[in-house]
Motif scaffolding. Structure first.
Motif, PDB file in Angstrom:
ATOM      1  N   LEU A  27       0.841  -1.107   0.033  1.00 62.31           N
ATOM      2  CA  LEU A  27       0.089   0.161   0.000  1.00 62.31           C
ATOM      3  C   LEU A  27       0.715   1.367  -0.029  1.00 62.31           C
ATOM      4  CD1 LEU A  27      -2.537  -1.080   2.442  1.00 62.31           C
ATOM      5  CD2 LEU A  27      -2.968  -0.828   0.148  1.00 62.31           C
ATOM      6  N   GLU A  28       2.045   1.186   0.089  1.00 57.65           N
ATOM      7  CA  GLU A  28       3.021   2.311  -0.073  1.00 57.65           C
ATOM      8  C   GLU A  28       2.835   3.294  -1.213  1.00 57.65           C
ATOM      9  OE1 GLU A  28       7.076   1.015  -0.160  1.00 57.65           O
ATOM     10  OE2 GLU A  28       6.540  -0.592  -1.522  1.00 57.65           O
ATOM     11  N   GLY A  29       2.672   4.520  -1.057  1.00 56.26           N
ATOM     12  CA  GLY A  29       2.124   5.353  -2.209  1.00 56.26           C
ATOM     13  C   GLY A  29       0.632   5.591  -2.429  1.00 56.26           C
ATOM     14  N   LYS A  30      -0.115   4.651  -1.681  1.00 56.10           N
ATOM     15  CA  LYS A  30      -1.674   4.688  -1.909  1.00 56.10           C
ATOM     16  C   LYS A  30      -2.371   5.210  -0.679  1.00 56.10           C
ATOM     17  CE  LYS A  30      -1.585   0.966  -4.757  1.00 56.10           C
ATOM     18  NZ  LYS A  30      -2.103  -0.750  -5.145  1.00 56.10           N
ATOM     19  N   VAL A  31      -1.804   5.071   0.198  1.00 52.31           N
ATOM     20  CA  VAL A  31      -2.420   5.603   1.556  1.00 52.31           C
ATOM     21  C   VAL A  31      -2.266   6.894   1.910  1.00 52.31           C
ATOM     22  CG1 VAL A  31      -2.360   5.268   4.259  1.00 52.31           C
ATOM     23  CG2 VAL A  31      -2.176   3.286   2.764  1.00 52.31           C
ATOM     24  N   MET A  32      -3.166   7.936   2.067  1.00 49.31           N
ATOM     25  CA  MET A  32      -2.926   9.138   2.429  1.00 49.31           C
ATOM     26  C   MET A  32      -2.978   9.673   3.796  1.00 49.31           C
ATOM     27  SD  MET A  32      -2.717  10.233  -0.771  1.00 49.31           S
ATOM     28  CE  MET A  32      -3.051  12.097  -0.948  1.00 49.31           C
ATOM     29  N   ALA A  33      -3.433   8.986   4.575  1.00 51.01           N
ATOM     30  CA  ALA A  33      -3.519   9.051   6.129  1.00 51.01           C
ATOM     31  C   ALA A  33      -3.596   7.747   6.747  1.00 51.01           C
ATOM     32  CB  ALA A  33      -4.939  10.023   6.321  1.00 51.01           C
ATOM     33  N   ALA A  34      -3.072   7.986   8.045  1.00 53.90           N
ATOM     34  CA  ALA A  34      -3.029   6.868   8.908  1.00 53.90           C
ATOM     35  C   ALA A  34      -3.563   7.244  10.303  1.00 53.90           C
ATOM     36  CB  ALA A  34      -1.807   6.076   8.777  1.00 53.90           C
ATOM     37  N   TYR A  49       7.429   5.221  13.470  1.00 60.31           N
ATOM     38  CA  TYR A  49       6.185   4.717  14.499  1.00 60.31           C
ATOM     39  C   TYR A  49       6.176   3.197  14.573  1.00 60.31           C
ATOM     40  CZ  TYR A  49       1.881   5.372  16.656  1.00 60.31           C
ATOM     41  OH  TYR A  49       0.923   5.272  17.824  1.00 60.31           O
ATOM     42  N   ARG A  50       6.597   2.909  15.835  1.00 59.84           N
ATOM     43  CA  ARG A  50       6.244   1.435  16.003  1.00 59.84           C
ATOM     44  C   ARG A  50       4.850   1.150  16.648  1.00 59.84           C
ATOM     45  NH1 ARG A  50      11.027  -0.406  15.101  1.00 59.84           N
ATOM     46  NH2 ARG A  50      12.862   0.482  15.585  1.00 59.84           N
ATOM     47  N   LEU A  51       4.296   0.149  15.816  1.00 60.47           N
ATOM     48  CA  LEU A  51       3.156  -0.479  16.525  1.00 60.47           C
ATOM     49  C   LEU A  51       3.295  -1.508  17.378  1.00 60.47           C
ATOM     50  CD1 LEU A  51       1.813  -0.733  12.536  1.00 60.47           C
ATOM     51  CD2 LEU A  51       0.845   0.667  14.440  1.00 60.47           C
ATOM     52  N   LYS A  52       2.188  -1.574  18.356  1.00 61.16           N
ATOM     53  CA  LYS A  52       2.250  -2.343  19.273  1.00 61.16           C
ATOM     54  C   LYS A  52       0.924  -3.501  19.109  1.00 61.16           C
ATOM     55  CE  LYS A  52       2.944   1.268  22.343  1.00 61.16           C
ATOM     56  NZ  LYS A  52       2.080   2.395  21.687  1.00 61.16           N
ATOM     57  N   ASP A  53       1.117  -4.576  19.760  1.00 60.77           N
ATOM     58  CA  ASP A  53       0.221  -5.607  19.855  1.00 60.77           C
ATOM     59  C   ASP A  53      -1.232  -5.127  20.221  1.00 60.77           C
ATOM     60  OD1 ASP A  53      -0.656  -8.455  19.444  1.00 60.77           O
ATOM     61  OD2 ASP A  53      -0.992  -8.562  21.582  1.00 60.77           O
ATOM     62  N   SER A  54      -2.222  -5.556  19.358  1.00 54.52           N
ATOM     63  CA  SER A  54      -3.589  -5.136  19.677  1.00 54.52           C
ATOM     64  C   SER A  54      -3.823  -3.607  19.157  1.00 54.52           C
ATOM     65  CB  SER A  54      -3.936  -5.257  20.968  1.00 54.52           C
ATOM     66  OG  SER A  54      -3.952  -6.567  21.184  1.00 54.52           O
ATOM     67  N   ASP A  55      -2.957  -2.959  18.674  1.00 50.11           N
ATOM     68  CA  ASP A  55      -3.323  -1.549  18.089  1.00 50.11           C
ATOM     69  C   ASP A  55      -4.460  -1.550  16.876  1.00 50.11           C
ATOM     70  OD1 ASP A  55      -1.197  -0.102  19.588  1.00 50.11           O
ATOM     71  OD2 ASP A  55       0.009  -0.044  17.988  1.00 50.11           O
ATOM     72  N   LYS A  56      -5.148  -0.450  16.957  1.00 47.82           N
ATOM     73  CA  LYS A  56      -6.157  -0.257  15.786  1.00 47.82           C
ATOM     74  C   LYS A  56      -5.599   0.361  15.014  1.00 47.82           C
ATOM     75  CE  LYS A  56      -9.724  -2.170  18.562  1.00 47.82           C
ATOM     76  NZ  LYS A  56      -9.106  -2.463  19.720  1.00 47.82           N
ATOM     77  N   LEU A  57      -5.459   0.016  13.669  1.00 49.89           N
ATOM     78  CA  LEU A  57      -4.898   1.018  12.526  1.00 49.89           C
ATOM     79  C   LEU A  57      -5.967   1.345  11.396  1.00 49.89           C
ATOM     80  CD1 LEU A  57      -2.527   2.325  10.869  1.00 49.89           C
ATOM     81  CD2 LEU A  57      -1.968   0.004  10.274  1.00 49.89           C
ATOM     82  N   GLU A  58      -6.229   2.425  11.288  1.00 49.16           N
ATOM     83  CA  GLU A  58      -7.172   2.921  10.177  1.00 49.16           C
ATOM     84  C   GLU A  58      -6.240   3.585   9.127  1.00 49.16           C
ATOM     85  OE1 GLU A  58     -10.484   2.109   9.903  1.00 49.16           O
ATOM     86  OE2 GLU A  58     -10.078   1.031  11.867  1.00 49.16           O
ATOM     87  N   LEU A  59      -6.446   3.073   7.903  1.00 48.16           N
ATOM     88  CA  LEU A  59      -5.675   3.417   6.456  1.00 48.16           C
ATOM     89  C   LEU A  59      -6.921   4.045   5.806  1.00 48.16           C
ATOM     90  CD1 LEU A  59      -3.199   0.580   5.957  1.00 48.16           C
ATOM     91  CD2 LEU A  59      -2.717   2.640   7.277  1.00 48.16           C
ATOM     92  N   LEU A  60      -6.577   5.495   5.366  1.00 45.23           N
ATOM     93  CA  LEU A  60      -7.393   6.157   4.458  1.00 45.23           C
ATOM     94  C   LEU A  60      -6.991   6.652   3.251  1.00 45.23           C
ATOM     95  CD1 LEU A  60      -8.817   8.182   7.135  1.00 45.23           C
ATOM     96  CD2 LEU A  60      -9.900   6.297   6.650  1.00 45.23           C
ATOM     97  N   ASP A  61      -7.534   6.295   2.198  1.00 45.00           N
ATOM     98  CA  ASP A  61      -7.162   6.927   0.923  1.00 45.00           C
ATOM     99  C   ASP A  61      -8.264   7.883   0.441  1.00 45.00           C
ATOM    100  OD1 ASP A  61      -6.101   6.998  -1.606  1.00 45.00           O
ATOM    101  OD2 ASP A  61      -6.514   5.188  -2.580  1.00 45.00           O
ATOM    102  N   PHE A  62      -7.937   8.839   0.020  1.00 43.51           N
ATOM    103  CA  PHE A  62      -8.829   9.731  -0.605  1.00 43.51           C
ATOM    104  C   PHE A  62      -9.322   9.544  -2.067  1.00 43.51           C
ATOM    105  CE2 PHE A  62      -6.501  11.969   2.788  1.00 43.51           C
ATOM    106  CZ  PHE A  62      -7.819  12.057   3.660  1.00 43.51           C
ATOM    107  N   VAL A  63     -10.612   9.410  -2.285  1.00 44.24           N
ATOM    108  CA  VAL A  63     -11.074   9.069  -3.708  1.00 44.24           C
ATOM    109  C   VAL A  63     -11.614  10.384  -4.195  1.00 44.24           C
ATOM    110  CG1 VAL A  63     -12.187   7.465  -5.181  1.00 44.24           C
ATOM    111  CG2 VAL A  63     -10.796   6.615  -3.239  1.00 44.24           C
ATOM    112  N   GLY A  64     -11.466  10.909  -5.410  1.00 44.66           N
ATOM    113  CA  GLY A  64     -12.529  11.864  -6.003  1.00 44.66           C
ATOM    114  C   GLY A  64     -13.449  11.178  -6.733  1.00 44.66           C
ATOM    115  N   GLY A  65     -14.609  12.313  -6.881  1.00 49.72           N
ATOM    116  CA  GLY A  65     -15.745  11.562  -7.468  1.00 49.72           C
ATOM    117  C   GLY A  65     -16.879  12.769  -7.683  1.00 49.72           C
ATOM    118  N   GLY A  66     -17.735  12.328  -8.100  1.00 55.60           N
ATOM    119  CA  GLY A  66     -18.855  13.506  -7.981  1.00 55.60           C
ATOM    120  C   GLY A  66     -19.945  13.209  -9.183  1.00 55.60           C
TER     121      GLY A  66
END
Length: 66
Positions: A27-34, A49-66
């Protein structure tokens, strides 16, 4: 260790960074926010940034549309 990514539990080696997670998921280059545990992590910090066991990670990619 287990990390919940966008609601799905995934298993990773211990001592993994946010940047490495993105690379392992191709997903490198595709994720805009974490967010880890509902807190935004700036892109400049992803490599250190080191992640720990049971962390909840949300990865967001902005998509245009209309």
């Amino acid at each position: 260790m287990n990390i919940v990514i966008n609601g799905e539990t995934r298993e990773f080696d211990n001592e993994i960074t946010l940047d490495k997670v993105l690379k392992e998921l191709s997903l490198e280059g595709k994720v805009m926010a974490a967010a880890v545990n509902m807190e935004i992590v700036k892109q400049n910090d992803w490599k250190s940034y080191r992640l720990k066991d049971s962390d909840k990670l949300e990865l967001l990619d902005f998509v245009g549309g209309g």
